[in-house]
Design a protein around this motif. Structure first.
Motif, PDB file in Angstrom:
ATOM      1  N   HIS A 133      21.987   0.432  18.960  1.00  0.00           N
ATOM      2  CA  HIS A 133      23.225  -0.311  18.768  1.00  0.00           C
ATOM      3  C   HIS A 133      24.318   0.196  19.715  1.00  0.00           C
ATOM      4  O   HIS A 133      24.169   1.224  20.377  1.00  0.00           O
ATOM      5  CB  HIS A 133      23.663  -0.217  17.307  1.00  0.00           C
ATOM      6  N   THR A 134      25.430  -0.522  19.746  1.00  0.00           N
ATOM      7  CA  THR A 134      26.504  -0.315  20.720  1.00  0.00           C
ATOM      8  C   THR A 134      26.926   1.153  20.823  1.00  0.00           C
ATOM      9  O   THR A 134      27.211   1.815  19.832  1.00  0.00           O
ATOM     10  CB  THR A 134      27.725  -1.164  20.328  1.00  0.00           C
ATOM     11  N   VAL A 148      12.012   2.878  16.514  1.00  0.00           N
ATOM     12  CA  VAL A 148      13.147   3.680  16.055  1.00  0.00           C
ATOM     13  C   VAL A 148      14.413   2.827  16.119  1.00  0.00           C
ATOM     14  O   VAL A 148      14.578   2.020  17.033  1.00  0.00           O
ATOM     15  CB  VAL A 148      13.306   4.941  16.933  1.00  0.00           C
ATOM     16  N   GLN A 149      15.305   3.001  15.139  1.00  0.00           N
ATOM     17  CA  GLN A 149      16.607   2.329  15.175  1.00  0.00           C
ATOM     18  C   GLN A 149      17.713   3.376  15.176  1.00  0.00           C
ATOM     19  O   GLN A 149      17.718   4.284  14.340  1.00  0.00           O
ATOM     20  CB  GLN A 149      16.774   1.381  13.984  1.00  0.00           C
ATOM     21  N   ILE A 150      18.652   3.244  16.130  1.00  0.00           N
ATOM     22  CA  ILE A 150      19.747   4.206  16.273  1.00  0.00           C
ATOM     23  C   ILE A 150      21.071   3.468  16.203  1.00  0.00           C
ATOM     24  O   ILE A 150      21.329   2.531  16.961  1.00  0.00           O
ATOM     25  CB  ILE A 150      19.604   4.999  17.589  1.00  0.00           C
ATOM     26  N   GLY A 151      21.911   3.882  15.268  1.00  0.00           N
ATOM     27  CA  GLY A 151      23.159   3.192  14.973  1.00  0.00           C
ATOM     28  C   GLY A 151      24.222   3.354  16.044  1.00  0.00           C
ATOM     29  O   GLY A 151      24.147   4.225  16.925  1.00  0.00           O
ATOM     30  N   ALA A 152      25.241   2.518  15.932  1.00  0.00           N
ATOM     31  CA  ALA A 152      26.346   2.492  16.903  1.00  0.00           C
ATOM     32  C   ALA A 152      27.024   3.856  16.988  1.00  0.00           C
ATOM     33  O   ALA A 152      27.326   4.488  15.973  1.00  0.00           O
ATOM     34  CB  ALA A 152      27.358   1.426  16.506  1.00  0.00           C
ATOM     35  N   GLY A 153      27.246   4.297  18.225  1.00  0.00           N
ATOM     36  CA  GLY A 153      27.990   5.525  18.464  1.00  0.00           C
ATOM     37  C   GLY A 153      27.259   6.817  18.164  1.00  0.00           C
ATOM     38  O   GLY A 153      27.851   7.895  18.238  1.00  0.00           O
ATOM     39  N   SER A 154      25.980   6.748  17.830  1.00  0.00           N
ATOM     40  CA  SER A 154      25.233   7.974  17.548  1.00  0.00           C
ATOM     41  C   SER A 154      24.859   8.687  18.848  1.00  0.00           C
ATOM     42  O   SER A 154      24.678   8.052  19.890  1.00  0.00           O
ATOM     43  CB  SER A 154      23.968   7.666  16.741  1.00  0.00           C
ATOM     44  N   GLY A 169      21.535   6.374  11.302  1.00  0.00           N
ATOM     45  CA  GLY A 169      22.713   5.568  11.009  1.00  0.00           C
ATOM     46  C   GLY A 169      23.778   5.664  12.095  1.00  0.00           C
ATOM     47  O   GLY A 169      23.618   6.371  13.095  1.00  0.00           O
ATOM     48  N   SER A 170      24.890   4.974  11.879  1.00  0.00           N
ATOM     49  CA  SER A 170      25.984   4.966  12.858  1.00  0.00           C
ATOM     50  C   SER A 170      26.708   6.312  12.880  1.00  0.00           C
ATOM     51  O   SER A 170      26.851   6.974  11.845  1.00  0.00           O
ATOM     52  CB  SER A 170      26.989   3.858  12.511  1.00  0.00           C
ATOM     53  N   GLY A 171      27.178   6.695  14.067  1.00  0.00           N
ATOM     54  CA  GLY A 171      28.010   7.882  14.202  1.00  0.00           C
ATOM     55  C   GLY A 171      27.330   9.195  13.894  1.00  0.00           C
ATOM     56  O   GLY A 171      27.977  10.176  13.536  1.00  0.00           O
TER      57      GLY A 171
END
Length: 211
Positions: A133-134, A148-154, A169-171
């Motif tokens: 993500h962004t 794999v899924q990686i959240g925004a800003g991580s 998750g994000s961050g």
């Protein structure tokens, strides 16, 4: 990419996937989705044509179009990827935003969603069918497994390893050299300073196992 793309899925990351292909001047032929209530609707003037298992549209893939799987759910994403391999003998293409940075020295597999402002550093290894993500950062020599899924800003720091099917998750900040096990989940905003085992869920700063 010379051929237009059919996007499998019309929810979740489907809309930003359309924007990614638009940012690269790639034509999207249409969407396919199992939800019949979406058939005949449009996303930014691109039609939801029918079901993800509609043979009339699937037969275009590999001959006249490419395919991209825009589904957040890992199990269903795997099902669609396997279907494309079995029925059409094709791998989904990558969707890499025009404002993402991917090092020329990084390895990238197939079917990845890489949104705006994602950075993938030198020597990093990214598997296939991942979602970034962004603004996610994958630092140099980090390793990311399939699905794999990686959240925004991580931030995945240098030489960290994230195994297949993990959800970040994000961050989140993952300290360099740490391993996140297969199918593990890391809650938003966590700071991971130690290895996370297979299928474990962790949260907090520092991240601790949730029973």
């Amino acid at each position: 990419m010379d051929k237009p793309v059919i996007i499998l899925g019309a929810k979740g990351i489907a809309h930003p996937a359309l924007e990614i292909f638009n940012s690269n001047q790639v034509i999207v032929y249409g969407f396919l989705d199992e939800d019949q209530s979406l058939h005949g609707t449009e996303i930014n003037e691109v039609s939801v044509l029918g079901s993800t298992e509609d043979e009339g549209f699937l037969k275009l893939i590999g001959k006249k179009t490419e395919a991209f799987v825009a589904v957040d759910d890992v199990k269903y994403r795997k099902f669609l990827v396997e279907m494309l391999l079995e029925v059409r003998k094709v791998q989904p293409v990558n969707a890499i935003h025009g404002r993402a940075y991917v090092s020329t020295d990084a390895f990238i597999g197939h079917g990845n969603f890489i949104n705006a402002n994602v950075a993938i550093g030198a020597g990093a290894k990214v598997g296939s069918h991942c979602i970034f993500h962004t603004g996610a950062v994958i630092d140099h020599k980090a390793e990311i497994g399939d699905f794999v899924q990686i959240g925004a800003g991580s931030i995945v720091n240098a030489e960290a390893k994230i195994e297949e099917g993990a959800f970040i998750g994000s961050g989140v900040t993952i300290v360099g050299g740490v391993t996140i096990g297969k199918g593990a989940r890391v809650g938003a905003g966590s700071v991971v300073i130690a290895t996370v085992g297979k299928n474990e869920t962790v949260f907090g700063n520092p991240a601790a196992k949730i029973k």
